[in-house]
Design a protein around this motif. Sequence first.
Motif, PDB file in Angstrom:
ATOM      1  N   ARG A  22      12.700   1.873   2.635  1.00 37.19           N
ATOM      2  CA  ARG A  22      13.471   0.740   1.893  1.00 37.19           C
ATOM      3  C   ARG A  22      14.437   0.252   2.892  1.00 37.19           C
ATOM      4  NH1 ARG A  22      16.675   4.067  -1.905  1.00 37.19           N
ATOM      5  NH2 ARG A  22      15.750   5.564  -3.056  1.00 37.19           N
ATOM      6  N   ALA A  23      14.584   0.602   4.026  1.00 38.43           N
ATOM      7  CA  ALA A  23      14.731  -0.508   4.914  1.00 38.43           C
ATOM      8  C   ALA A  23      14.612  -2.265   5.255  1.00 38.43           C
ATOM      9  CB  ALA A  23      14.379  -0.141   6.615  1.00 38.43           C
ATOM     10  N   LYS A  67       8.958  -5.647  11.729  1.00 38.86           N
ATOM     11  CA  LYS A  67       9.385  -7.409  11.249  1.00 38.86           C
ATOM     12  C   LYS A  67       7.659  -8.255  11.622  1.00 38.86           C
ATOM     13  CE  LYS A  67      11.548 -11.532  13.325  1.00 38.86           C
ATOM     14  NZ  LYS A  67      12.215 -12.197  14.618  1.00 38.86           N
ATOM     15  N   HIS A  68       6.758  -7.606  12.512  1.00 38.51           N
ATOM     16  CA  HIS A  68       5.213  -8.619  12.454  1.00 38.51           C
ATOM     17  C   HIS A  68       4.812  -7.770  11.205  1.00 38.51           C
ATOM     18  CE1 HIS A  68       7.021  -9.598  16.526  1.00 38.51           C
ATOM     19  NE2 HIS A  68       6.179 -10.316  16.201  1.00 38.51           N
ATOM     20  N   ALA A  93      11.435  -9.595   4.617  1.00 40.13           N
ATOM     21  CA  ALA A  93      10.683 -10.407   5.580  1.00 40.13           C
ATOM     22  C   ALA A  93      12.638 -10.536   6.634  1.00 40.13           C
ATOM     23  CB  ALA A  93      10.121 -11.777   5.285  1.00 40.13           C
ATOM     24  N   LEU A  94      13.338 -11.488   5.984  1.00 37.18           N
ATOM     25  CA  LEU A  94      14.196 -11.244   5.995  1.00 37.18           C
ATOM     26  C   LEU A  94      15.526 -10.449   6.067  1.00 37.18           C
ATOM     27  CD1 LEU A  94      15.098 -14.266   3.367  1.00 37.18           C
ATOM     28  CD2 LEU A  94      15.226 -14.455   5.863  1.00 37.18           C
ATOM     29  N   ASN A  95      15.207  -9.508   6.154  1.00 43.11           N
ATOM     30  CA  ASN A  95      15.729  -8.150   5.667  1.00 43.11           C
ATOM     31  C   ASN A  95      15.187  -7.443   7.328  1.00 43.11           C
ATOM     32  OD1 ASN A  95      17.202  -8.342   3.459  1.00 43.11           O
ATOM     33  ND2 ASN A  95      15.831  -6.210   3.122  1.00 43.11           N
ATOM     34  N   ASN A  96      13.805  -7.968   7.844  1.00 46.32           N
ATOM     35  CA  ASN A  96      13.571  -7.329   8.913  1.00 46.32           C
ATOM     36  C   ASN A  96      13.503  -8.425  10.052  1.00 46.32           C
ATOM     37  OD1 ASN A  96      12.043  -4.652   7.822  1.00 46.32           O
ATOM     38  ND2 ASN A  96      11.035  -5.508   7.083  1.00 46.32           N
ATOM     39  N   GLY A  97      14.405  -9.714  10.286  1.00 46.56           N
ATOM     40  CA  GLY A  97      14.981 -10.035  10.984  1.00 46.56           C
ATOM     41  C   GLY A  97      13.907 -11.561  10.974  1.00 46.56           C
TER      42      GLY A  97
END
Length: 138
Positions: A22-23, A67-68, A93-97
């Motif tokens: 979900r994150a 992110k990685h 990936a965008l959601n993770n920064g």
Amino acid sequence: MAEPKFEPVTPETVALGHKNRRATLGDEYVDRSIARAQEDDFFAPLQEAVTGLAWGSIWGRPGLSAKHRSLVTVSVLIATGRRHELALHLNGALNNGWTRAELQEILLHAACYCGMPAAVDGFRVAKEVLDERAKAGK
């Protein structure tokens, strides 16, 4: 430092998988996937494996940040030409920064190792994702 132990699918890894999934992918996507599995039990084992194994046991390991993990996932999807999953994970990936400029660099870098056709296709998918997000105000 002790090596992290690999955990198979357990109730704990399923719960962690839901949190990580979900994150990264967002509630809307995850809710649609779960609903599909509830409507058609053919998909239920896949949902359990994806959530518990991939998102829980693997994405939940301490060795890399989300992110990685997104960077690795996007790179592998470019290399293997998985357009649908690439679009999904570019959003993640965008959601993770990761930024638009960083995604552009990732795609360019992939061209050297995956080949120009894979990178061109990746750029097309990324542009569609970025345009959709811009329309949605993200």
